[in-house]
Design an enzyme around this catalytic site. Structure first.
Site, short mmCIF file in Angstrom:
data_model
loop_
_atom_site.label_atom_id
_atom_site.label_comp_id
_atom_site.label_asym_id
_atom_site.label_seq_id
_atom_site.Cartn_x
_atom_site.Cartn_y
_atom_site.Cartn_z
N ASN A 142 -10.51 0.17 1.35
CA ASN A 142 -9.25 0.41 1.64
C ASN A 142 -9.51 0.69 3.60
OD1 ASN A 142 -7.63 -0.21 -0.37
ND2 ASN A 142 -6.32 1.73 -0.04
N VAL A 143 -9.22 0.36 3.98
CA VAL A 143 -9.53 0.07 5.71
C VAL A 143 -8.28 -0.88 6.78
CG1 VAL A 143 -10.45 -0.13 7.10
CG2 VAL A 143 -11.82 -1.08 5.08
N HIS A 162 -7.86 9.30 4.88
CA HIS A 162 -6.82 8.95 5.37
C HIS A 162 -7.24 9.00 7.09
CE1 HIS A 162 -4.63 8.01 1.90
NE2 HIS A 162 -5.16 6.49 2.35
N GLY A 163 -7.30 8.09 8.03
CA GLY A 163 -7.56 7.80 9.25
C GLY A 163 -8.76 8.41 10.14
N ASP A 215 0.73 -1.13 0.37
CA ASP A 215 0.66 0.07 0.44
C ASP A 215 0.56 1.14 0.55
OD1 ASP A 215 -2.77 0.99 -0.19
OD2 ASP A 215 -2.55 1.62 2.67
N HIS A 216 0.38 2.45 -0.90
CA HIS A 216 1.20 3.56 -0.93
C HIS A 216 2.68 3.62 -0.73
CE1 HIS A 216 -2.32 6.31 0.14
NE2 HIS A 216 -2.74 5.28 0.36
N HIS A 250 -9.96 5.09 -1.02
CA HIS A 250 -9.26 5.09 0.25
C HIS A 250 -10.00 6.01 0.92
CE1 HIS A 250 -5.18 4.00 -1.84
NE2 HIS A 250 -5.92 3.82 -2.47
N GLY A 251 -9.03 5.21 2.40
CA GLY A 251 -9.74 6.05 3.94
C GLY A 251 -10.95 5.52 4.54
P1 13P Z 1 -7.70 4.61 6.65
O1 13P Z 1 -7.05 4.44 7.25
O2 13P Z 1 -9.29 5.96 6.41
O3 13P Z 1 -8.89 3.88 6.46
O4 13P Z 1 -7.72 3.88 4.88
C1 13P Z 1 -6.85 3.58 4.39
C2 13P Z 1 -6.41 3.38 3.38
O5 13P Z 1 -7.09 4.02 2.57
C3 13P Z 1 -5.02 2.91 3.57
O6 13P Z 1 -4.86 3.05 1.35
#
Ligand code: 13P
Length: 291
Positions: free
Chosen positions: A237-238, A181-182, A82-83, A215-216
């Site tokens: 994505n979690v 994210h977060g 990821d990322h 994402h997020g």
């Molecule tokens: P969260 O941490 O908000 O769940 O987002 C996860 C994410 O997008 C990882 O790529």
């Protein structure tokens, strides 16, 4: 054999109007908890590791554990990096057996983003059946080593998204649509459904080619998730939720059993908490029974 890349399972999800959970894990107990949930629910699964946990455990160890667990699981499972902002590390993870790679050059100018993503995509498609995800625009918040303040966050331009996909050859596309994210500051975060719908129409309107990634996931209410799936979101994505679940479960158990000193019991509690959280996500995403 349940080792899979992400593309095929996500094309099926897009066509079937459900989504697949992509759950970030930081250790083996979390990985086992996530897999148990998906097996219980008969759901296809994407396991994700950010760069830091991948380097901490070692990419070869991560892949070895993934393969050992996935090979005996009766569901398709993908292992996603990821990322990752580093082209060389993306290639190294592809070489040792990650089955989906996200190269994240979204903070760089468009041409540089295209160049780096294409380099990783060409490599992944040459060394094996490895799908590639990339992002356009920026998702606000913090994910591993990447920090974007909210004001800087830019949403993906639909026409430019098509150009990006065509020039890079990617398999999955993550457009910035206002998710973060977060932890969200409000209970009902503002998400640009129309933008995702427009991108889905342009990219997949004539037949599904490139599944779209949201994402997020942490904190998105179920009605928002449902609407995002309706307009074309296929991979959710979690991460933050599972980190919090792990820390809270550990903290609470140890606080209540201060004299016990039995790591196995702590791990069992953590695994059960992760399994429960992921099962709830699978129900919201509609992927139960789709494996
Ligand atoms: P969260 O941490 O908000 O769940 O987002 C996860 C994410 O997008 C990882 O790529």
């Amino acid at each position: 054999m349940s080792i899979e890349n992400a593309k095929g399972m996500l094309i099926k999800a897009t066509k079937g109007k459900y989504a697949i959970g992509a759950f970030n894990i930081t250790d083996i107990t979390q990985m086992e908890g996530v897999v148990e949930a998906a097996v219980n629910k008969k759901a296809p699964l994407i396991i994700q590791t950010s760069v830091e946990p991948s380097k901490f455990l070692g990419r070869k160890v991560m892949v070895a554990v993934y393969r050992a667990i996935a090979e005996s699981a009766p569901i398709p499972i993908c292992l996603h990096l990821d990322h990752c902002t580093d082209v060389a590390y993306c290639k190294q993870c592809a070489d040792v057996g990650y089955t989906n790679i996200m190269i994240d050059a979204s903070k760089l100018p468009f041409e540089e983003n295209v160049r780096m993503v294409k380099e990783v995509t060409d490599h992944c498609h040459t060394v094996g059946d490895i799908s590639v995800e990339a992002e356009l625009g920026t998702v606000s918040g913090v994910e591993d080593q990447i920090k974007v303040v909210e004001d800087e966050a830019q949403l993906a331009n639909p026409e430019q998204s098509v150009e990006f996909i065509e020039r890079t050859g990617i398999d999955l596309f993550a457009p910035a649509i206002g998710t973060a994210h977060g932890v969200y500051k409000t209970k009902d975060p503002k998400v640009d459904f129309e933008r995702l719908g427009k991108i889905a129409q342009l990219v997949n309107g004539q037949g599904v080619r490139i599944p779209l990634v949201v994402h997020g996931g942490t904190g998105l209410p179920p009605h928002t998730v449902a609407k995002l799936i309706e307009v074309g979101g296929a991979k959710f994505n979690v991460s933050t939720e599972l980190k919090r679940t792990l820390i809270d479960a550990k903290f609470n158990y140890i606080s209540e059993h201060r004299d016990e000193y039995n790591p196995g019991k702590v791990d069992k509690v953590v695994k059960a908490a992760i399994t429960q959280a992921v099962e709830q996500w699978i129900d919201v995403l509609g992927s139960a029974g789709k494996a």
